[in-house]
Design an enzyme around this catalytic site. Structure first.
Site, PDB file in Angstrom:
ATOM      1  N   HIS A 217       2.062  10.876  -5.184  1.00  0.00           N
ATOM      2  CA  HIS A 217       0.848  11.481  -5.764  1.00  0.00           C
ATOM      3  C   HIS A 217       1.028  12.982  -6.052  1.00  0.00           C
ATOM      4  O   HIS A 217       0.104  13.774  -5.858  1.00  0.00           O
ATOM      5  CB  HIS A 217      -0.368  11.260  -4.853  1.00  0.00           C
ATOM      6  CG  HIS A 217      -0.729   9.815  -4.682  1.00  0.00           C
ATOM      7  ND1 HIS A 217      -1.487   9.121  -5.593  1.00  0.00           N
ATOM      8  CD2 HIS A 217      -0.415   8.935  -3.704  1.00  0.00           C
ATOM      9  CE1 HIS A 217      -1.636   7.869  -5.184  1.00  0.00           C
ATOM     10  NE2 HIS A 217      -0.986   7.728  -4.057  1.00  0.00           N
TER      11      HIS A 217
ATOM     12  N   ASN B 233      -7.247   4.114  -4.636  1.00  0.00           N
ATOM     13  CA  ASN B 233      -6.490   4.014  -5.884  1.00  0.00           C
ATOM     14  C   ASN B 233      -7.397   3.425  -6.961  1.00  0.00           C
ATOM     15  O   ASN B 233      -8.520   2.998  -6.669  1.00  0.00           O
ATOM     16  CB  ASN B 233      -5.277   3.095  -5.696  1.00  0.00           C
ATOM     17  CG  ASN B 233      -4.097   3.790  -5.039  1.00  0.00           C
ATOM     18  OD1 ASN B 233      -3.937   4.998  -5.140  1.00  0.00           O
ATOM     19  ND2 ASN B 233      -3.274   3.011  -4.364  1.00  0.00           N
TER      20      ASN B 233
END
Ligand code: NDP
Length: 485
Positions: A55, A128
């Site tokens: 990320h 997510n």
């Protein structure tokens, strides 16, 4: 305190010259006594903190959450206690595998991390844009991420490793199918849903719990990019999603999501046809329908990217009373890994940075550590128990107790049907969506050199739905292995 626009050193002294180094004569060497120059170069060398291992590329925004439904029957979380109640929040969206400067419009899950600044402390919902994940036990996470990163020798992405791992980890099939479908490349961060993915527990005032799953549904509607358009944009504007989010908010077009939960009575966990703690599975919405909770609106851009987006630290272990964890083995690993990543990346006092700091008062006996930039508790009592009226625990906020039984062992999950839900997904797609799914998979698997890996993975697609497997095999010019038929 700034009283004028006088340039100062980092220790506050006025700077006499910020354009020319001090040298021994006009052509002489630069002098070490030019401490302002040394500090400027040395600070510059230290401008980057370690990039997130996953990320790394992201964009963030501030906003608020407003409760739209009475959920007090299920949770005592104070920020959910009243219809109309608003709580400030910060969101960070991200890709997963690429580095900090990588392109936004690639095929990858998107991180969807929300920090609610509640009156009972911060609550992080670190999800997510997909309801499931590739693996269901944190012990596999470093291996999985290695396959998504670069080859140790060539420093290139490695499709062989990606499909080797997935084909040997059939629990990934559901998420792989979502990733390869249209939703694998959202048009923007605004046009995707968000999911808590794991099962969590909500607990009410009476101490009674329910299992829940979170769904953020985009009010902008789902929009995706095809592989071709995503690739084109990645070349032309690698920061496309970052720019879109910033510009939308800047012009007052505030993106919003409705938050829903699915609610499962605790006792159903023992009898449901899938293990409800297995993050590679969803709970069918026919069994556990969505219940509205509230609405999230993003209406303010960060003032400073590094201070707010890069230094933001989220963890699924950042919980408030009324919200608790489940025995999901992936979640349990994340409860350690996320806080640990931030201690390494930002420092032991990362919670105290303005973007991460709770809006209510933080009172405990932690002291010192690198970059302790507040008053470090001053002279207040620094241990417990104590006779000096220091802060004390509140028993009503203990995690709820529950019964466990079994043998201490590494046994995995009891349920190993990795095919039904991936097949259900395939079957809910239209013919156009199926064609694009197959095309995306074939394109992604074509560079795999090892035929055994391809055949193994085709077997998984076939078991999810014979048509699914057959079409992938045809696209790759291969036959369904006899043992799978
Ligand atoms: P439902 O028919 O009740 O729900 C289908 C779900 O699929 C909806 O959440 C819908 O979300 C979502 N969906 C629709 N089109 C797509 C698509 N092209 N790609 C991904 N998701 C899509 O069925 P079930 O709940 O029984 O689930 C059936 C299958 O749907 C599952 O096996 C799973 O793969 C998928 N799914 C299920 C979710 C769940 O939480 N149960 C969540 C997301 C997907 P929307 O219309 O808002 O886009």
């Amino acid at each position: 305190m700034t009283t004028n626009n006088r340039l100062t050193t980092s220790w506050g002294a006025p700077v006499g010259d910020n354009q020319n180094s001090i040298t021994a004569g006009s052509r002489g060497p630069t002098l070490i006594q030019n401490v302002h120059l040394l500090e400027k170069l040395a600070h510059f060398n230290r401008e980057r903190v370690p990039e997130r291992v996953v990320h790394a590329k992201g964009a963030g925004a501030h906003g608020y959450f407003e409760v739209t439904n009475d959920v007090t029957k299920y949770t005592k979380a104070k920020f959910l206690s009243e219809i109309g109640k608003r709580t400030p929040l910060f969101v960070r969206f991200s890709t997963v595998a690429g580095e900090n400067g990588s392109a936004d419009s690639v095929r990858d899950p998107r991180g969807f991390a929300v920090k609610f600044y509640t009156e009972d402390g911060n609550y992080d919902l670190v999800g997510n844009n997909t309801p499931v994940f590739f693996i269901r036990d944190a012990i596999k996470f470093p291996d999985f991420i290695h396959t998504q990163k670069r080859h140790p020798q060539t420093h290139l992405k490695n499709p062989n490793a990606v499909w080797d791992f997935w084909s040997l980890s059939p629990e990934s099939l559901h998420q792989v199918s979502i990733l390869m479908s249209d939703r694998g490349i959202p048009a923007t961060y605004r046009h995707m849903h968000g999911f808590g993915s794991h099962t969590f527990k909500w607990v009410n005032e009476e101490g009674k719990g329910v299992w829940i799953k979170y769904h953020f549904k985009t009010e902008q509607g789902i929009k995706n990019l095809t592989e071709e358009v995503g690739t084109k944009i990645a070349g032309e504007n690698p920061d496309y999603h970052t720019e879109d989010l910033f510009n939308s908010i800047e012009k007052g077009d505030y993106p919003a999501w409705k938050l829903y939960v699915q609610i499962m009575p605790l006792e159903d966990a023992d009898t449901y046809r899938f293990d409800p703690f297995d993050v590679t599975k969803v709970w069918s919405q026919k069994d556990y329908p969505l219940m509205e909770v509230g609405r999230m609106v993003l209406d303010r851009n960060p003032e400073n990217y590094f201070a707010e987006v890069e230094q933001a630290t989220f963890s699924p272990g950042t919980l408030v009373p009324g919200i608790d964890v489940s025995p999901d083995k992936m979640l349990q690993g994340r409860l350690f890994a996320y806080h640990d990543a931030h201690r390494y990346r930002v420092g032991a006092n990362h919670h105290a940075l303005p973007i991460n700091r709770a809006r209510n008062e933080v009172q405990n006996y932690q002291r010192d550590g690198q970059m302790r930039f507040d008053n470090n508790g001053g002279g207040s009592v620094y241990y417990e128990p104590n006779s000096y009226n220091g802060p004390t625990e509140t028993h009503e906020n203990k995690q709820t107790a529950y019964v466990v039984s079994g043998v201490v062992d590494s046994v995995g999950y009891d349920h190993n049907d990795h095919y039904t839900q991936a097949g259900d997904l395939y079957r809910l797609l239209s013919e156009d969506e199926r064609s694009r799914l197959i095309k995306n998979i074939v394109g992604a698997m074509a560079p795999v050199e090892n035929e055994e890996i391809k055949l193994r993975q085709i077997g998984h697609f076939y078991k999810a739905d014979p048509e699914y497997g057959t079409r992938v095999a045809e696209g790759l010019g291969l036959k369904i292995p006899q043992k799978v038929r």
